[in-house]
Motif scaffolding. Structure first.
Motif, short mmCIF file in Angstrom:
data_model
loop_
_atom_site.label_atom_id
_atom_site.label_comp_id
_atom_site.label_asym_id
_atom_site.label_seq_id
_atom_site.Cartn_x
_atom_site.Cartn_y
_atom_site.Cartn_z
N LYS A 204 0.82 -1.21 0.00
CA LYS A 204 0.00 0.00 0.00
C LYS A 204 0.86 1.26 0.00
O LYS A 204 0.37 2.34 -0.33
CB LYS A 204 -0.93 0.00 1.22
CG LYS A 204 -1.96 -1.13 1.20
CD LYS A 204 -2.84 -1.09 2.45
CE LYS A 204 -3.85 -2.22 2.45
NZ LYS A 204 -4.69 -2.21 3.68
N LYS A 205 2.12 1.12 0.40
CA LYS A 205 3.02 2.27 0.42
C LYS A 205 3.72 2.47 -0.92
O LYS A 205 4.59 3.32 -1.05
CB LYS A 205 4.06 2.11 1.53
CG LYS A 205 3.46 2.09 2.92
CD LYS A 205 4.55 1.96 3.97
CE LYS A 205 3.96 1.97 5.37
NZ LYS A 205 5.00 1.84 6.43
N LEU A 206 3.35 1.67 -1.91
CA LEU A 206 3.99 1.73 -3.22
C LEU A 206 2.99 2.23 -4.26
O LEU A 206 1.79 1.98 -4.16
CB LEU A 206 4.48 0.35 -3.62
CG LEU A 206 5.46 -0.32 -2.64
CD1 LEU A 206 5.74 -1.74 -3.07
CD2 LEU A 206 6.75 0.46 -2.57
N PRO A 207 3.46 2.88 -5.36
CA PRO A 207 4.84 3.34 -5.51
C PRO A 207 5.07 4.62 -4.70
O PRO A 207 4.14 5.41 -4.52
CB PRO A 207 4.96 3.61 -7.00
CG PRO A 207 3.57 4.00 -7.41
CD PRO A 207 2.64 3.20 -6.53
N GLY A 208 6.27 4.80 -4.24
CA GLY A 208 6.59 6.00 -3.48
C GLY A 208 7.35 6.98 -4.36
O GLY A 208 8.18 6.58 -5.17
#
Length: 672
Positions: A204-208
C-alpha cells in the motif's frame, strides 16, 4: 567491522549495508574484542580472503600458489568445476535457491540454477527466467543511466547536482558542491541512515515518490565532498532522481526502455511489486527456522528504488555484463559508447594510489593479482554479486535466495580465481626501520555511519582496534589475529597473506583514516575518545557497579533507612529509585533497540520502541532531581564525609548514563 555476547541483530543482511556486508570470516577477524554485537554481525564460514597463517610466521615468508591455471576455454571443464563448487556451497551454507551466470568474450560460458524458486510448488531455478531480487546491484543500472545522459550532454559529472534537481535541493553545508562524480564514487559526504523507513513489506506504500522520500528523509552532510568514501543509498537514489528529472521519464520507465529493452532483458524489472506478467517467475526468499526453509515477505525499496529495487534473471544479467565488457554493446545494440564504458570502469577515486578503490559506480578488487570491478547487493533474504574482469573479458553473476549467501559467493569467487588465475607469489620487502608503528595504534570507526538520529547508536560497538605487537600492527585476537608489517610510508602488508592496509595522515604526521584493501569503499577514521566504545563501556560498567551497590546496600540497610529523618530518607529513596530505574532502563531500552531484526528496524518504528524511549527521559529527570538533592546532602552535611562522597559518586554515575543516552541519540525520539 568483536563479540562475547550475541544479540538478535541481523543487520549484516540489511539493504542499508548492501554492497558493504563484510564476508563473515573477515567480520569475525575485524570485530573480535567488542563486548556486544551491533550493526554488523559475526559469522562463520568461507571467505574470499587468504587463510591467515599463525601470528609467529616470519614476515619475510612468501605467499604463493603453485597451482597451474585451468583452461577457461574448455567449456566442459568449466561446467564441471563450477557445478561442483555451487552444489557444495548449497549444502554447506544451507541455501534454498541459487543461480550463476559466467560470460567470456561476448558469450555465456556457463549458466545454471540450483535449488528451488518456490519450495512449496517444487519449482526449480531456471537461469533464463527465474528472477532474483538483486538489491544494491540495481545501482549499476542507475549509474549506467547516468552515464548515458552524460554522453548525451544532458549531464556533467563535475557540475553541482542542484543544477539538475528540480523538486528538491541539497543544502549548501560546505562551500564545495556535490557532483555526480561524488555520487558515483560514494564521496558525497552524506551520513548513513534508514531506521524506520528504508524498506517496507506493505504494498500500500507503493509506488513512493523518489523526490518526496528523499526530502522527507534527508540525510545530513557530514563531510566535504570528494574526500573519502562513505557508501550511500541516499546518494544513489539522488542519482536516480536526477535521471528521472533530466530525462523527463519516470525512473522505472527509463531503465526499462534504455537498458532492459535495449539489451533484450525480458525477465528484468525495477518496478515494485514486479509486473503481473513477470510475477510467476519471481524467486521466493527463505529463512531457516527449526531446520526448515520458511518463505518470508518480499521487501520493497519504495522511494529508494534507484538504490535497490531490481529483480532480474541470471541470463538477462549476462546480457548486461557482456555489454559492459564489450565497450557498451550487446549484439547490435549499443547502450554506452566505448569511451564511456571505459571511463566507468577506470579508477575514479582512491583513498591511496597503491590500493584498489572506486571506479564510477563499481568497486575495485584485487583477486589473485587480477583487477576486478564489482557490485553486490543484499536485502533481508537475497545475496547477490556481480564481478567483471575487463582485461580478461570475464563476468560472473551469482545470487542466492537465503542461507549464508555471503560465504557462498565469497567462496565461489575465490575458488574460481584459484582454479583459473592462481595467486602470484607475494614477497614481503624488508620493513623500513624508521617507521613509527606505534602512532598507528588506536580505535577506528567506519566512515559509513549516522550522526544525527537514533541510527547512531548502532555504530557504538562497530569499530576496529589497531594495536602493536612486535613492531607489527595487529587486528583481532587469538586465532582471528591479523598482523601487518610496514613496507612503505603509511602502507602495511599482511603477514602470511596478500592483503594491505593504508593510512592517511595529517600535516603533523598523525593518522586520521585507515583503509583495508579487501574492504573497498569501507574506509575508517580515527575515533575520538568521546566516540570510542571502550570509553563508554568503561563508564557504563563503573556506573552499573555503583547502581548495583546502591540496591544491595539498601536491601541490607532498609530498616536503618526507614529510621532516618525525612530529608535524609528522601535522599536515599531518590538514590535507590534512580539506580533501579537506570538498570531497568538500560536492560529494557537498549535490549529493545538491539533486538530488532533487520526487517523490523528498517521498515518501521514500533510502538514498543517509542514507549521504551520514554524511559531515558524519565531517568534524566531523576538525575536532575538527584543533582539538586546532592547539594542539600552536602549543604546540610547528611551522614559522614565518606557517605557523602559515595552518594556523589552514584550521582556522577547517573550523569554519565544520561550523557550516554544523549550522545548516542537515545534521549527522545530522534528518527530520520
Amino acid at each position: 567491522m568483536p563479540t562475547t555476547t550475541k544479540m538478535k541483530n541481523n543487520s549484516s543482511k540489511q539493504p542499508g549495508n548492501r554492497m558493504f556486508r563484510m564476508p563473515a570470516t573477515v567480520k569475525k577477524k575485524l570485530v573480535a574484542g567488542v563486548i556486544l554485537l551491533a550493526f554488523l554481525v559475526t559469522g562463520t564460514g568461507a571467505s574470499l580472503f587468504w587463510v591467515q597463517e599463525p601470528a609467529s610466521a616470519a614476515a619475510s615468508q612468501a605467499v604463493k600458489s603453485d597451482a597451474k591455471p585451468a583452461d577457461l576455454n574448455d567449456s566442459a571443464e568449466v561446467a564441471a568445476f563450477v557445478d561442483k563448487v555451487m552444489k557444495s556451497n548449497m549444502d554447506l551454507f544451507e541455501i534454498p535457491g541459487a543461480v550463476i551466470s559466467i560470460v567470456k568474450d561476448d558469450k555465456v560460458l556457463f549458466s545454471k540454477g540450483y535449488g528451488h524458486s518456490n519450495i512449496e510448488k517444487d519449482a526449480p531455478i531456471e537461469p533464463e527466467t527465474s528472477m532474483f531480487r538483486i538489491a544494491s546491484t540495481t545501482k549499476l543500472f542507475t549509474w549506467t543511466a547516468v552515464m548515458q545522459l552524460v554522453e548525451q550532454g544532458k549531464l556533467d559529472l563535475d557540475t553541482d547536482i542542484n543544477t539538475y534537481l528540480k523538486s528538491m535541493k541539497i543544502p549548501d553545508t560546505y562551500l564545495k558542491p556535490i557532483t555526480l562524480r561524488d555520487l558515483m564514487t560514494h564521496t558525497a559526504g552524506f551520513e548513513e541512515g534508514g531506521m524506520g523507513y528504508q524498506i517496507t513489506t506493505d504494498e500500500k506504500k507503493l509506488p513512493g515518490s523518489i523526490s518526496e522520500t528523499l526530502t522527507e528523509h534527508m540525510l545530513a552532510r557530514v563531510r566535504p565532498p570528494g574526500e573519502v568514501v562513505s557508501y550511500s543509498n541516499y546518494g544513489a537514489t539522488l542519482a536516480g532522481l536526477i535521471v528521472e528529472e533530466v530525462s523527463g521519464m519516470p525512473y522505472n520507465d527509463y531503465i526499462q526502455k534504455n537498458i532492459f529493452d535495449a539489451l533484450d532483458m525480458n525477465y528484468a524489472t525495477v518496478q515494485e511489486p514486479i509486473p503481473a506478467s513477470l510475477d510467476p517467475y519471481k524467486v521466493l526468499g527463505y529463512a531457516s527456522e527449526n531446520k526448515k526453509f520458511v518463505n518470508k515477505p518480499t521487501t520493497f525499496e519504495a522511494g529508494f528504488r534507484p538504490a535497490g529495487s531490481g529483480t532480474v534473471s541470471a541470463l538477462d544479467m549476462s546480457h548486461f555484463m557482456i555489454a559492459h565488457l564489450n565497450d557498451g554493446s550487446y549484439g547490435n545494440k549499443q547502450i554506452l559508447k566505448p569511451e564511456t564504458a571505459k571511463l566507468m570502469h577506470s579508477t575514479a577515486f582512491q583513498f591511496d594510489k597503491r590500493l584498489p578503490d572506486m571506479a564510477l559506480g563499481f568497486f575495485e578488487l584485487n583477486v589473485n593479482g587480477q583487477h576486478v570491478i564489482s557490485h553486490g547487493g543484499a536485502d533481508t533474504l537475497f545475496i547477490t554479486e556481480l564481478y567483471l574482469v575487463p582485461e580478461e573479458q570475464i563476468g560472473i553473476f551469482v545470487s542466492y535466495s537465503g542461507g549464508n549467501g555471503d560465504d557462498a559467493k565469497a567462496g565461489m569467487l575465490q575458488a574460481f580465481f584459484d582454479h583459473y588465475f592462481p595467486a602470484p607469489e607475494v614477497k614481503l620487502p624488508a620493513s623500513p626501520s624508521e617507521v613509527d608503528v606505534q602512532k598507528y595504534a588506536g580505535s577506528y570507526k567506519f566512515t559509513r555511519r549516522n550522526f544525527s538520529h537514533i541510527d547512531k547508536f548502532f555504530s557504538l560497538l562497530t569499530e576496529i582496534n589497531v594495536s602493536v605487537s612486535d613492531n607489527q600492527l595487529s587486528i583481532g585476537q587469538g586465532e582471528e589475529q591479523m598482523l601487518y608489517v610496514p613496507i612503505e610510508e603509511n602502507l602495511f602488508q599482511q603477514v602470511g597473506g596478500p592483503n594491505q592496509m593504508a593510512f592517511r595522515t595529517n600535516e603533523s604526521g598523525e593518522p586520521t583514516e585507515m583503509m583495508l584493501d579487501f574492504l573497498p569503499g569501507l574506509p575508517l577514521e580515527r575515533t575520538q575518545l568521546i566516540d570510542q566504545s571502550k570509553f563508554w563501556l568503561s563508564l557504563l560498567g563503573i556506573s552499573f557497579v555503583l547502581f548495583i551497590s546502591v540496591l544491595i546496600g539498601y536491601a541490607f540497610r532498609v530498616r536503618s533507612v526507614n529510621k532516618m529523618e525525612k530529608p535524609k530518607k528522601r535522599a536515599v529513596w531518590l538514590l535507590v529509585v534512580t539506580a533501579g530505574w537506570a538498570l531497568i532502563t538500560c536492560v529494557l531500552t537498549i535490549t529493545e533497540v538491539m533486538n530488532m531484526d533487520t526487517l523490523e528496524r528498517l521498515s518501521h518504528i514500533s510502538n514498543s520502541v517509542k514507549i521504551f524511549l520514554i524511559m531515558p527521559i524519565i531517568f534524566v529527570g531523576l538525575t536532575i532531581a538527584l543533582l539538586l538533592c546532592t547539594f542539600q546532602v552536602w549543604k546540610n552535611k547528611y551522614w559522614t564525609v565518606f557517605k557523602r562522597v559515595y552518594y556523589t559518586l552514584i550521582v556522577l554515575g547517573a550523569v554519565a548514563l544520561s550523557l550516554f543516552f544523549y550522545h548516542w541519540n537515545l534521549l527522545g525520539w530522534q528518527f530520520g
